[in-house]
Enzyme design. Structure first.
Site, PDB file in Angstrom:
ATOM      1  N   ASP A 240      47.793  22.910  39.789  1.00  0.00           N
ATOM      2  CA  ASP A 240      47.175  23.260  41.056  1.00  0.00           C
ATOM      3  C   ASP A 240      47.665  22.243  42.090  1.00  0.00           C
ATOM      4  O   ASP A 240      47.697  21.053  41.812  1.00  0.00           O
ATOM      5  CB  ASP A 240      45.655  23.170  40.869  1.00  0.00           C
ATOM      6  CG  ASP A 240      44.905  23.482  42.140  1.00  0.00           C
ATOM      7  OD1 ASP A 240      44.845  24.663  42.492  1.00  0.00           O
ATOM      8  OD2 ASP A 240      44.396  22.548  42.778  1.00  0.00           O
TER       9      ASP A 240
ATOM     10  N   ASP B 234      41.464  20.814  39.672  1.00  0.00           N
ATOM     11  CA  ASP B 234      40.385  19.903  40.062  1.00  0.00           C
ATOM     12  C   ASP B 234      39.160  20.614  40.625  1.00  0.00           C
ATOM     13  O   ASP B 234      38.065  20.108  40.554  1.00  0.00           O
ATOM     14  CB  ASP B 234      40.890  18.910  41.118  1.00  0.00           C
ATOM     15  CG  ASP B 234      41.219  19.607  42.434  1.00  0.00           C
ATOM     16  OD1 ASP B 234      41.447  20.826  42.411  1.00  0.00           O
ATOM     17  OD2 ASP B 234      41.240  18.936  43.464  1.00  0.00           O
TER      18      ASP B 234
HETATM   19  P1  ADP Z   1      43.211  25.791  46.474  1.00  0.00           P
HETATM   20  O1  ADP Z   1      42.042  25.382  45.650  1.00  0.00           O
HETATM   21  O2  ADP Z   1      44.336  26.354  45.661  1.00  0.00           O
HETATM   22  O3  ADP Z   1      43.684  24.738  47.414  1.00  0.00           O
HETATM   23  P2  ADP Z   1      41.370  27.651  47.780  1.00  0.00           P
HETATM   24  O4  ADP Z   1      41.350  28.930  47.055  1.00  0.00           O
HETATM   25  O5  ADP Z   1      40.234  26.745  47.609  1.00  0.00           O
HETATM   26  O6  ADP Z   1      42.755  26.964  47.445  1.00  0.00           O
HETATM   27  O7  ADP Z   1      41.576  27.929  49.353  1.00  0.00           O
HETATM   28  C1  ADP Z   1      42.667  28.694  49.824  1.00  0.00           C
HETATM   29  C2  ADP Z   1      42.739  28.609  51.342  1.00  0.00           C
HETATM   30  O8  ADP Z   1      41.560  29.180  51.929  1.00  0.00           O
HETATM   31  C3  ADP Z   1      42.810  27.204  51.902  1.00  0.00           C
HETATM   32  O9  ADP Z   1      44.132  26.721  51.946  1.00  0.00           O
HETATM   33  C4  ADP Z   1      42.216  27.378  53.296  1.00  0.00           C
HETATM   34  O10 ADP Z   1      43.176  27.871  54.189  1.00  0.00           O
HETATM   35  C5  ADP Z   1      41.173  28.462  53.074  1.00  0.00           C
HETATM   36  N1  ADP Z   1      39.836  27.874  52.850  1.00  0.00           N
HETATM   37  C6  ADP Z   1      39.132  27.845  51.700  1.00  0.00           C
HETATM   38  N2  ADP Z   1      37.949  27.231  51.853  1.00  0.00           N
HETATM   39  C7  ADP Z   1      37.902  26.828  53.152  1.00  0.00           C
HETATM   40  C8  ADP Z   1      36.932  26.130  53.959  1.00  0.00           C
HETATM   41  N3  ADP Z   1      35.783  25.694  53.469  1.00  0.00           N
HETATM   42  N4  ADP Z   1      37.262  25.891  55.254  1.00  0.00           N
HETATM   43  C9  ADP Z   1      38.416  26.329  55.777  1.00  0.00           C
HETATM   44  N5  ADP Z   1      39.350  26.985  55.083  1.00  0.00           N
HETATM   45  C10 ADP Z   1      39.108  27.243  53.789  1.00  0.00           C
HETATM   46 MG    MG Z   2      41.768  23.591  44.572  1.00  0.00          MG
END
Ligand code: ADP
Ligand code: MG
Length: 329
Positions: free
Chosen positions: A20, A220
């Site tokens: 990740d 994570d």
């Molecule tokens: P990863 O865990 O692979 O980094 P996530 O699935 O958690 O990705 O999030 C994917 C995308 O969704 C982020 O890169 C962001 O653009 C958006 N995102 C997710 N949660 C938030 C949040 N709380 N605030 C703003 N953007 C968010």
């Molecule tokens: Mg993540």
């Protein structure tokens, strides 16, 4: 920290590692870097709105935004109707306005048209490896906010070592393809799965398993737990969330990939040691038991005195224990 013996045994058989992006590869501590608004609107005001929204979120990105607002002494406003949309972002009503903050998928879901000028600037930031979040205010694209999460110093060498031992490396992330590409190229990773929604992460693992790979997954976040459970070996970062640590077989307490190289070495050494010990135990018994039973007596008149026999038993156990103790070194 290795939770079970089976995963230690399996570690030496792994031939594909899915990492990740934020779980390992980068520091995992994103920092606010830029705020761009459409029509020259006030940057601080936009930051105040989105930071207020992020109060309700547990995402590491939320922490970066709130920290950024605090460092500019901006107060957080009261929010209503907060909603967190997994893998996309957050929405709420702040200061009488409908605010959306997240990725393109979020704006798409809310039928908010992206602004061509903002898209261009967002892409520039993405190409430098930054994570860009889009802001919608009352149904219109109003700006972008970017954060950067530097690559961990240890990542490159650890990946190099893993690759050298024949492991295929794939980076998995919910982040944008361009950002993923930029981070991957700095680490010489040539395979990425970007824009993956949280519930699809475990399917990516499954796909590789169906192709016959033995997959280890490093993650994570809360979102990574199902993928960690699906992988042949789930590896959580000690700095990650409790749920990720609970779903994993191995936790890297120091939170960097060097731990995987070590875990594999430990696995190989342990399995070799176990094979040697089995040999010791069988060899002593294979020789000792027949002699004690008197097979040599008719020919040579040799019997094993009980004192020698018990000494041999002790020697057998001792060599196994001493050999195992070598592993500590
Ligand atoms: P990863 O865990 O692979 O980094 P996530 O699935 O958690 O990705 O999030 C994917 C995308 O969704 C982020 O890169 C962001 O653009 C958006 N995102 C997710 N949660 C938030 C949040 N709380 N605030 C703003 N953007 C968010
Ligand atoms: Mg993540």
């Amino acid at each position: 920290l290795i939770k079970n013996a089976a995963s230690l045994e399996f570690m030496e058989k792994i031939n594909l590692l899915v990492v990740d992006k934020t779980g390992t590869l980068t520091e995992g501590k994103p920092k606010l870097t830029s705020i761009i608004t459409s029509n020259n609107k006030d940057q601080d005001q936009l930051l105040q709105l989105v930071a207020s929204l992020e109060k309700g979120s547990e995402h590491p990105l939320a922490g970066a935004i709130i920290e950024g607002a605090k460092s500019k002494n901006l107060s957080l406003l009261a929010i209503e109707n907060f909603q967190s949309i997994t893998g996309k972002g957050v929405t709420a009503k702040v200061d009488g306005k409908e605010i959306a903050f997240g990725n393109s998928k979020l704006l798409e879901q809310l039928n908010i048209k992206e602004d061509a000028e903002l898209v261009k600037q967002a892409n520039d930031l993405r190409e430098s490896g930054q994570t860009v979040m889009l802001v919608g205010v009352d149904g219109k694209a109003a700006g972008i906010v970017s954060v950067s999460d530097p690559i961990k110093k240890t990542s490159k060498e650890a990946l190099h070592n893993l690759r050298a031992s024949g492991i295929r490396i794939v980076m998995l992330t919910g982040d944008n393809e361009k950002t993923a590409q930029a981070v991957a190229s700095q680490l010489e990773i040539d395979e990425i799965e970007a824009g993956v929604l949280p519930n699809r992460k475990s399917e990516v693992i499954k796909k590789f398993q169906e192709q016959g790979f033995k997959v280890a997954m490093v993650g994570d976040g809360i979102n990574d737990a199902p993928a960690l459970a699906q992988a042949n070996i789930g590896i959580a970062m000690g700095s990650g969330t409790d749920i990720a640590i609970n779903s994993a077989d191995i936790t890297l307490l120091k939170g960097d990939l060097t731990g995987i190289v070590k875990a594999r070495k430990l696995s190989q050494a342990t399995m070799k040691n176990i094979r040697q010990n089995l040999f010791f135990a069988f060899a002593y018994n294979a020789i000792g038991i027949p002699i004690a039973a008197g097979v040599l007596y008719p020919f040579f008149g040799i019997l094993l005195s009980p004192i020698i026999a018990s000494l041999a038993m002790i020697c057998s156990s001792l060599s196994v224990v001493l050999n195992a103790a070598r592993l500590k070194g």
